[in-house]
Structures are given as C-alpha cells and as structure tokens.
Design a protein around this motif. Structure first.
Motif: not given
Length: 369
Positions: A306-328
C-alpha cells in the motif's frame, strides 16, 4: 556482484538478529562485522598489488569503538578531525598511525601534535608563517576552479601568490587533497598540484600524498583498480613513483554498509488510502546528511503493498523518511529495517526532545570471501 554479496549477508544478518534479539530491541542500530569484512575485502581486492599505499579510516564517519577495535589490526591507521576523535583513536592506534587534519585544530594544537609524532596536515595558511621551517609538516590543498578561485573554505590555495612565501619557507613533506568523489577530474587537479610544487622546486621534498576519501562510487562500480592505475601513471610522469606513499582515507565507503536500523511503528493510520506510519526514531535526529532506505518489513499484517508515508517521532514538521513508498501493511507489532546506516548516524545525532541515541548491537555473519 559485490552488492549481491552484501544483500545476502544483510538478509542472513536480519535472520540472526531476529533469532538473537526477538525483535525486542527497537529502535536499534545493528552492526554486522560480516558486512564490514566484506567491504574491506572488496576494497583491498580492487587496489593494484604494486601500488604503494597505506589504508587509513576517517573516524568522522563513525567513531564507534567496537568498529575501531575490529579495524585496529586490519588497516594501517586512522584520520581524525578533532581532539575528541583523537582521544578515541588513541585507544587503538599509536601516534604514527593517526593522521590529523581539519579546521578544528589551533596552531598550538598542530605544533604539539607534530612534536608528538602524529601526521599533522595544516588547514590554514597563517599557521605556516614562522612555525614549521625546522620540522616536517603536511598541508591540505584547497580545491580550486580552472581560474584558481577557491571552491572550498578548507585548505590552502597553493596557486595564490599571497601564500607563495609561506609555502616556500615551510618544510612541507606531505600533501593532503580531500575533496569530492574520486574520478578523472581529481587526477587532473592532483596533476596541477604536482606541477605547482615542481615549479616551486618543492616536489622533491614530498614523500607522502594523502588523497582523502570519496571512493564509494568507484568501489560500487568496480572501478577502484582503474583509478589507482591512473594515479600510478601520474606519479610516473613526475618521476616520483618510487618515493611517494599514498594515504587513502575511506570513511563512508568503508563503514556505510556495515549497519542497519530496526525501528517500530508508534502509530499506523490510513488517510485517503495511504498508510501513515510514525516510527519510534527520527531522521531529523539521526540521519541529517542522508535519507536511509527501507529494505524490508518484519512481521507485516498483510503482504499486500500500500502507498505509505513514514515519519519520525519528533515535533519537527518535516521529519519524514520518505515522501511515498509502497510497503506491506504494518502494525505497532511490526518493524521496519533501514539500510545502509553504518556511517554518519551516531556522529550526526542530535538530542531534540532529549532523546538519547538508539541502542547499538553487534553481530558477525559469516561471509563467503
């Protein structure tokens, strides 16, 4: 072929991690010495046997003491860029096996370290004035463009007439060129440097050339051998092939592939058909210089991607590991594995929200070298 070997070791290592730690350590950075061993083997295999070189490791990539302990009897030395890195390096290497270079050292630091037998390379032209006429010293060469304008704030512009006298009177025996990925352009810039020193009648004094790091592209494309053969031909042009020892200082290229990160979702939700994952660590606090890639999921709830977005655990708005990636599809009982994570992670860690660095664990998956 090389990357396929790394992939095999990598997935064998993940299986060993699951057996050893039951996926309970999270977030954690897993170092596998089998991965590091494979990279070191491949690196040395691609260097011509008759090339006169010393293999140093740039500690700034990763100052982990277990990695330094592993490398201590497998390489010729290390490069440090701060007094803090030097303190760590001294636990495993003596002064002759430690190269000193960087903008963090004062002139008094350099004088003292030079007297103590370290390989010291000066970063600032002002340090040369009236300081090193009677003792051997190295200098870092500034990268310049075709008009000899500086392309970096690091090093000394040897083509600038303002510094000619300082270079002329100093007892320079080492040159340090630390810029860019290694390629034919680097060879040309080194040639320009050698021409300049020959014009100053100083080339005859040079016994060591440190060409820094920047080998990862050549390593992965199996082109290291060709690069070093070109470098040897350059030395022959100047008649210095029998007197020059070349230092290489891979950092990222050596340890980048030695580690991977295992992180667990804190929360998983769906928005407009997308899977939104927040993991229990942060790209903002751990990997400021690069974005790691997700190579697999552990314990997914479904194999359907499924199309996925991954974020980190801080309060920083742009704490993103990827824009979009297909993951189980995953849950908070799953894990995500990020690779490669062996370089510039702990050394770049910041403690936003007072977060400590993640756990570090060690494995040794056998290689087939």
């Amino acid at each position: 072929m090389f990357y396929k070997k790394l992939q095999k070791i990598m997935f064998d290592s993940i299986n060993k991690y699951l057996t050893t730690y039951s996926n309970s350590e999270s977030p954690c950075l897993v170092y596998d010495f089998g991965l590091l061993e494979q990279v070191l083997f491949e690196f040395k295999k691609q260097i011509p046997e008759d090339f006169n070189y010393k293999f140093f490791y740039a500690i700034k990539a990763n100052a982990n003491e277990e990695i330094l302990r592993y490398l201590s009897d497998r390489i010729d030395g290390v490069d440090v860029a701060s007094l803090a890195e030097l303190k760590i390096a001294k636990k495993f290497f003596n002064s002759e096996k430690i190269s000193i270079n960087g903008p963090a050292f004062t002139c008094e630091d350099i004088k003292l370290l030079n007297r103590e037998g370290y390989r010291t390379d000066i970063n600032y032209p002002e340090y040369l004035i009236n300081n090193f006429q009677d003792s051997e010293i190295g200098i870092r060469i500034m990268e310049v463009d075709e008009q000899n304008n500086s392309l970096s704030r690091f090093g000394i512009n040897i083509f600038d007439d303002n510094y000619f006298h300082s270079i002329e009177i100093a007892n320079i025996t080492r040159l340090h060129l630390h810029f860019g990925e290694k390629n034919i352009n680097f060879i040309r810039k080194l040639e320009d440097t050698l021409i300049q020193f020959k014009k100053m009648d100083k080339l005859k004094n040079i016994t060591e050339i440190n060409i820094g790091g920047g080998f990862i592209q050549l390593l992965m494309s199996n082109q290291l051998n060709n690069f070093f053969l070109e470098l040897m031909e350059l030395y022959k042009m100047f008649g210095i092939e029998d007197k020059i020892v070349t230092l290489i200082e891979p950092g990222n290229a050596l340890v980048k592939f030695s580690g991977y990160m295992v992180a667990k979702p804190i929360n998983v939700s769906e928005e407009s058909g997308k899977q939104i994952i927040t993991v229990n660590t942060s790209i903002y606090t751990n990997t400021l210089w690069f974005t790691p890639k997700i190579i697999t999921t552990l314990n997914p709830t479904s194999t359907n991607r499924i199309n996925s977005k991954i974020y980190g655990n801080t309060c920083f708005e742009y704490d993103k590991y990827s824009e979009e990636i297909y993951l189980p599809k995953v849950s908070t009982e799953s894990s995500l594995v990020f690779f490669p994570m062996g370089a510039y992670v702990k050394s770049n860690h910041s403690n936003l929200h007072s977060n400590k660095f993640m756990s570090e664990v060690y494995l040794w998956t056998q290689t087939e070298s």
